[in-house]
Design a protein around this motif. Structure first.
Motif, PDB file in Angstrom:
ATOM      1  N   ILE A   1      14.111 -63.716  33.781  1.00 50.79           N
ATOM      2  CA  ILE A   1      15.144 -62.673  33.780  1.00 50.79           C
ATOM      3  C   ILE A   1      14.553 -61.278  33.576  1.00 50.79           C
ATOM      4  O   ILE A   1      14.937 -60.329  34.243  1.00 50.79           O
ATOM      5  N   TYR A   2      13.605 -61.154  32.682  1.00 51.86           N
ATOM      6  CA  TYR A   2      13.035 -59.843  32.333  1.00 51.86           C
ATOM      7  C   TYR A   2      11.828 -59.520  33.205  1.00 51.86           C
ATOM      8  O   TYR A   2      10.938 -60.342  33.401  1.00 51.86           O
ATOM      9  N   HIS A   3      11.799 -58.264  33.704  1.00 53.14           N
ATOM     10  CA  HIS A   3      10.706 -57.814  34.563  1.00 53.14           C
ATOM     11  C   HIS A   3      10.272 -56.409  34.126  1.00 53.14           C
ATOM     12  O   HIS A   3      11.093 -55.494  34.053  1.00 53.14           O
ATOM     13  N   LEU A   4       9.003 -56.255  33.855  1.00 55.57           N
ATOM     14  CA  LEU A   4       8.415 -54.980  33.427  1.00 55.57           C
ATOM     15  C   LEU A   4       7.481 -54.506  34.533  1.00 55.57           C
ATOM     16  O   LEU A   4       6.501 -55.187  34.864  1.00 55.57           O
ATOM     17  N   LEU A   5       7.785 -53.328  35.115  1.00 53.53           N
ATOM     18  CA  LEU A   5       7.086 -52.889  36.316  1.00 53.53           C
ATOM     19  C   LEU A   5       6.590 -51.452  36.182  1.00 53.53           C
ATOM     20  O   LEU A   5       7.327 -50.577  35.703  1.00 53.53           O
ATOM     21  N   PRO A   6       5.371 -51.163  36.612  1.00 54.06           N
ATOM     22  CA  PRO A   6       4.863 -49.794  36.585  1.00 54.06           C
ATOM     23  C   PRO A   6       5.362 -49.012  37.795  1.00 54.06           C
ATOM     24  O   PRO A   6       5.370 -49.517  38.925  1.00 54.06           O
ATOM     25  N   ALA A   7       5.780 -47.769  37.567  1.00 54.80           N
ATOM     26  CA  ALA A   7       6.254 -46.941  38.670  1.00 54.80           C
ATOM     27  C   ALA A   7       6.291 -45.486  38.243  1.00 54.80           C
ATOM     28  O   ALA A   7       6.697 -45.174  37.123  1.00 54.80           O
ATOM     29  N   ASP A   8       5.856 -44.608  39.130  1.00 50.66           N
ATOM     30  CA  ASP A   8       6.040 -43.168  38.936  1.00 50.66           C
ATOM     31  C   ASP A   8       7.327 -42.805  39.667  1.00 50.66           C
ATOM     32  O   ASP A   8       7.364 -42.744  40.900  1.00 50.66           O
TER      33      ASP A   8
ATOM     34  N   GLU B   1      14.505 -65.082  46.496  1.00 50.57           N
ATOM     35  CA  GLU B   1      15.486 -64.004  46.463  1.00 50.57           C
ATOM     36  C   GLU B   1      14.837 -62.703  46.007  1.00 50.57           C
ATOM     37  O   GLU B   1      13.852 -62.717  45.263  1.00 50.57           O
ATOM     38  N   PRO B   2      15.371 -61.556  46.445  1.00 51.70           N
ATOM     39  CA  PRO B   2      14.819 -60.283  45.977  1.00 51.70           C
ATOM     40  C   PRO B   2      14.993 -60.134  44.472  1.00 51.70           C
ATOM     41  O   PRO B   2      15.921 -60.708  43.890  1.00 51.70           O
ATOM     42  N   LEU B   3      14.102 -59.388  43.860  1.00 54.83           N
ATOM     43  CA  LEU B   3      14.197 -59.189  42.420  1.00 54.83           C
ATOM     44  C   LEU B   3      15.576 -58.655  42.040  1.00 54.83           C
ATOM     45  O   LEU B   3      16.204 -59.145  41.110  1.00 54.83           O
ATOM     46  N   LEU B   4      16.048 -57.645  42.790  1.00 55.33           N
ATOM     47  CA  LEU B   4      17.402 -57.118  42.581  1.00 55.33           C
ATOM     48  C   LEU B   4      18.300 -57.579  43.712  1.00 55.33           C
ATOM     49  O   LEU B   4      18.029 -57.302  44.884  1.00 55.33           O
ATOM     50  N   SER B   5      19.362 -58.256  43.372  1.00 53.27           N
ATOM     51  CA  SER B   5      20.325 -58.701  44.375  1.00 53.27           C
ATOM     52  C   SER B   5      21.337 -57.592  44.650  1.00 53.27           C
ATOM     53  O   SER B   5      21.992 -57.109  43.720  1.00 53.27           O
TER      54      SER B   5
ATOM     55  N   TYR C   1      16.937 -58.235  34.285  1.00 54.50           N
ATOM     56  CA  TYR C   1      16.781 -57.006  33.496  1.00 54.50           C
ATOM     57  C   TYR C   1      15.417 -56.436  33.863  1.00 54.50           C
ATOM     58  O   TYR C   1      14.383 -57.055  33.634  1.00 54.50           O
ATOM     59  N   VAL C   2      15.436 -55.234  34.453  1.00 57.52           N
ATOM     60  CA  VAL C   2      14.216 -54.625  34.982  1.00 57.52           C
ATOM     61  C   VAL C   2      13.918 -53.338  34.224  1.00 57.52           C
ATOM     62  O   VAL C   2      14.805 -52.493  34.025  1.00 57.52           O
ATOM     63  N   GLU C   3      12.674 -53.188  33.804  1.00 56.41           N
ATOM     64  CA  GLU C   3      12.230 -51.954  33.166  1.00 56.41           C
ATOM     65  C   GLU C   3      11.132 -51.320  34.017  1.00 56.41           C
ATOM     66  O   GLU C   3      10.173 -51.993  34.428  1.00 56.41           O
ATOM     67  N   LEU C   4      11.270 -50.020  34.270  1.00 55.11           N
ATOM     68  CA  LEU C   4      10.303 -49.253  35.048  1.00 55.11           C
ATOM     69  C   LEU C   4       9.774 -48.106  34.200  1.00 55.11           C
ATOM     70  O   LEU C   4      10.544 -47.431  33.507  1.00 55.11           O
ATOM     71  N   ASP C   5       8.474 -47.868  34.266  1.00 51.08           N
ATOM     72  CA  ASP C   5       7.892 -46.762  33.518  1.00 51.08           C
ATOM     73  C   ASP C   5       6.470 -46.513  34.026  1.00 51.08           C
ATOM     74  O   ASP C   5       5.955 -47.263  34.850  1.00 51.08           O
ATOM     75  N   PHE C   6       5.857 -45.453  33.500  1.00 52.32           N
ATOM     76  CA  PHE C   6       4.456 -45.191  33.803  1.00 52.32           C
ATOM     77  C   PHE C   6       3.619 -46.441  33.510  1.00 52.32           C
ATOM     78  O   PHE C   6       3.898 -47.167  32.548  1.00 52.32           O
TER      79      PHE C   6
END
Length: 358
Positions: A162-169, A191-195, A117-122
């Motif tokens: 399982i959970y990944h919180l990542l900064p991204a514009d 393995e890559p974060l997203l398969s 489960y990946v979350e992307l935000d500022f």
């Protein structure tokens, strides 16, 4: 052309106004929970002094409830279909803000359905969320043993099994932003974060509407390319059809806060929303307005329960507001995979029948 420093300053101000909309959504959800429209024990951890926050009007509470019911049903069905295929699913929440969905899934009946489960935000949002997670024993416990949870990027990045919180514009070129974040291994993994081989659902809750259409297209197309040999789903919630009086008032109010909606311009009709995922080559493309979801896609028992929570006199105003918001969804499948199509074609909301009363 303006000097770069002025452009940077203007963007920072615009971003601050957009980030503030997450606080609005979190407070609306907290209000809906406090009034018993929804059950969410985690939202209070993402709101400052939750016990002092005032409830929102019934119209906002009902809108928040309908939005949540529609999205929750679609996400749950995605996880169910993945399990029926004998695999785990991945969820990528773009512009996630203070969303609590991961914790609700991880403590519910679909907890074993998630590979990632990946979350992307500022970065400003992710560092705030990471701090809230680390501060809360309840949130942290769901992530797993403390030794398996890592912070990076000056506190803007958080990884757990399982959970990944990542900064991204998300407005920047995806090859520069997403490729290094999502296609490389996570700490302690090969393995890559997203398969690319696991069914993956993209969640866009009021995020693409703040982006130029060209940037949105690049973003979605990066994912369609990454998952060209797998199953990819898209789920969008946002406003549309803002060319009438209601829409003009909404846009004026947002402009007064320094917010524009460039992403809404291509979607002036409901038909344009329905065909949204078709333009990206998805094999299915569907949409429902919140008005229709409230009237026909919520069970009679739930409609009766909701009608008893608060008195609502402005039924016409409620219907007008709900008619300007929609949930759209679609599926991309690898070519020549008819067996997959037969299963994933079923992903969607199921009507109960027209509503009676509120």
């Amino acid at each position: 052309m303006e000097p770069p420093v002025r452009q940077t300053h203007a963007r920072r101000d615009d971003d601050g106004a957009i980030r503030a909309t997450d606080s609005d959504a979190a407070l609306a959800r907290l209000s809906a929970v406090s009034k018993h429209y929804l059950s969410d024990p985690f939202i209070k951890s993402f709101v400052s002094r939750p016990h002092l926050q005032q409830p929102r009007p019934p119209l906002i509470n009902i809108g928040t409830y309908v939005r949540s019911e529609g999205l929750d049903a679609l996400v749950d069905q995605w996880l169910e279909l993945a399990q029926a295929d004998g695999t785990q699913a991945q969820v990528v929440s773009l512009g996630a803000g203070s969303d609590t969905r991961f914790w609700r899934i991880a403590t519910g009946p679909r907890r074993d359905a998630l590979r990632a489960y990946v979350e992307l935000d500022f970065a400003e949002n992710t560092i705030k969320k990471a701090m809230a997670i680390r501060k809360s024993k309840e949130l942290s416990a769901v992530l797993g043993p403390p030794e398996n949870v890592t912070l990076a990027g000056g506190g803007t990045t958080l990884h757990s099994p399982i959970y990944h919180l990542l900064p991204a514009d998300l407005r920047l070129p995806p090859s520069e932003v997403l490729t290094p974040l999502l296609s490389t291994p996570t700490p302690g993994s090969s393995e890559p974060l997203l398969s690319p081989s696991h069914p993956t659902l993209l969640l866009f809750e009021c995020v693409l509407v703040y982006m130029a259409p060209a940037a949105s297209s690049r973003l979605v197309q990066w994912f369609t390319g990454y998952f060209e040999s797998g199953v990819l789903g898209g789920l969008i919630y946002e406003m549309y059809g803002l060319e009438d009086n209601f829409g003009n008032v909404m846009k004026d109010n947002l402009r007064a806060r320094g917010i524009s909606l460039p992403g809404v311009e291509p979607f002036t009709t409901f038909a344009s929303v329905q065909s949204r995922f078709a333009q990206y080559g998805f094999v299915t493309s569907h949409a429902l307005s919140l008005r229709e979801i409230r009237r026909s896609y919520i069970s009679p028992a739930e409609r009766e329960r909701i009608s008893q929570l608060e008195m609502l006199d402005e039924i016409e105003e409620l219907e007008l507001v709900l008619e300007h918001y929609a949930i759209s969804w679609g599926v991309q499948l690898p070519q020549n995979k008819d067996t997959l199509k037969a299963r994933w074609d079923t992903w969607g909301l199921v009507p109960y029948g027209p509503a009676k009363g509120v």
